[in-house]
Design a protein around this motif. Structure first.
Motif, mmCIF file in Angstrom:
data_model
loop_
_atom_site.group_PDB
_atom_site.id
_atom_site.type_symbol
_atom_site.label_atom_id
_atom_site.label_comp_id
_atom_site.label_asym_id
_atom_site.label_seq_id
_atom_site.Cartn_x
_atom_site.Cartn_y
_atom_site.Cartn_z
ATOM 1 N N TRP A 7 0.807 -1.212 0.000
ATOM 2 C CA TRP A 7 0.000 0.000 0.000
ATOM 3 C C TRP A 7 0.845 1.268 0.000
ATOM 4 N N PRO A 28 -1.433 6.626 -5.106
ATOM 5 C CA PRO A 28 -2.814 7.044 -4.816
ATOM 6 C C PRO A 28 -3.348 6.467 -3.506
ATOM 7 N N THR A 29 -2.975 5.223 -3.210
ATOM 8 C CA THR A 29 -3.422 4.614 -1.965
ATOM 9 C C THR A 29 -2.779 5.302 -0.768
ATOM 10 N N ALA A 56 -4.410 8.608 -0.216
ATOM 11 C CA ALA A 56 -5.732 8.471 0.412
ATOM 12 C C ALA A 56 -5.601 8.311 1.919
ATOM 13 N N TRP A 79 -13.645 5.977 3.183
ATOM 14 C CA TRP A 79 -13.239 6.307 1.812
ATOM 15 C C TRP A 79 -11.839 5.775 1.521
ATOM 16 N N ALA A 80 -10.906 5.961 2.444
ATOM 17 C CA ALA A 80 -9.538 5.486 2.230
ATOM 18 C C ALA A 80 -9.490 3.965 2.176
ATOM 19 N N ARG A 85 -11.931 1.941 1.259
ATOM 20 C CA ARG A 85 -12.578 1.489 0.031
ATOM 21 C C ARG A 85 -11.670 1.696 -1.178
ATOM 22 N N ARG A 86 -10.993 2.847 -1.198
ATOM 23 C CA ARG A 86 -10.083 3.130 -2.306
ATOM 24 C C ARG A 86 -8.919 2.134 -2.324
ATOM 25 N N SER A 87 -8.393 1.823 -1.150
ATOM 26 C CA SER A 87 -7.292 0.871 -1.052
ATOM 27 C C SER A 87 -7.711 -0.516 -1.523
ATOM 28 N N LYS A 97 -10.137 -1.280 -3.543
ATOM 29 C CA LYS A 97 -10.400 -1.262 -4.978
ATOM 30 C C LYS A 97 -9.109 -1.344 -5.781
ATOM 31 N N ARG A 98 -8.087 -0.610 -5.363
ATOM 32 C CA ARG A 98 -6.845 -0.546 -6.123
ATOM 33 C C ARG A 98 -5.971 -1.776 -5.908
#
Length: 231
Positions: free
Chosen positions: A149, A154-155, A158, A210-211, A213-215, A217-218
């Motif tokens: 991570w 981007p992760t 976030a 949000w962080a 979920r973004r992690s 997803k990526r």
């Protein structure tokens, strides 16, 4: 060749609209209700304590606030909202009351929350300084501690943002409550505690969600898609 519509059991003529959407599924919209309930559970013992401490002796005010916390705990368990949440609220009020009884100051009922906010702000700020934002460390631990991570910009960004949001919110909570504490106003302390309690926690929770979920997803969903494509 048989007619395609007839083969599937349909009739000639224009297509008919599908059945109307069913009723809203149970449980939808309960998140907001849960947040409101949490605010009530957390605020009620504090409000009661601040309301009665000016009219009765400090030990009595503490006892009343603990009784309110116990009543709410029983109510939570009757609704099946979780034993740990219910007991946690009672323990928190009991410890706060114990400190106030020990020092003899009604304002010290709020000391745990004040210093917990400061400690949280210091820890999250330190994690940002060493480039290991706490929300990212927690997300990685939940997913086996083997996700790159910090290498995914981007992760990492976030989690920098989410952890910074948590730091600011905790620092704001500490400043507001400490100011009220120094003002020597139990009522103002109660207001600051409620205003910066569950609402602040909810905002921080949105940033962390949000962080996370973004992690996911990526680093998990997209990684699985790439593996399936290569196979």
């Amino acid at each position: 060749m048989p007619d395609r519509h007839l083969a599937h059991g349909s009739t000639d003529g224009p297509l008919r609209p599908g059945p109307p959407a069913g009723p809203k599924q149970p449980g939808s919209g309960t998140k907001g209700k849960g947040t409101l309930s949490a605010m009530v559970y957390a605020a009620a013992p504090v409000v009661v304590f601040a309301a009665v401490v000016g009219f009765v002796a400090l030990p009595i005010a503490i006892g009343i606030s603990i009784a309110v916390a116990l009543a709410l705990a029983v109510f939570q368990m009757m609704r099946g909202e979780g034993l740990m949440n219910a007991i946690g609220g009672v323990i928190g009020v009991a410890i706060a009351g114990g400190i106030a009884a020990w020092t003899g100051s009604a304002n010290d009922f709020f000391l745990i929350g004040i210093w917990a906010a400061l400690a949280g702000a210091v820890v999250t700020l330190a994690s940002l300084i060493v480039r290991r934002p706490l929300t990212g460390v927690i997300w990685n631990a939940v997913h086996g501690n083997d996700r790159p991570w910090r290498e995914d910009r981007p992760t990492l960004l976030a989690h920098d943002l989410a952890t910074a949001a948590v730091t600011l919110l905790l620092a704001g909570r500490f400043i507001a409550q400490q100011w009220a504490y120094l003002s020597d106003s139990t009522g103002l302390l109660a207001f600051a505690d409620i205003a910066t309690g569950t609402p602040v926690t909810a905002v921080a929770g949105v940033a962390v969600f949000w962080a996370f979920r973004r992690s996911t997803k990526r680093l998990i969903n997209n990684a699985g898609t790439r593996t399936a494509t290569q196979a």
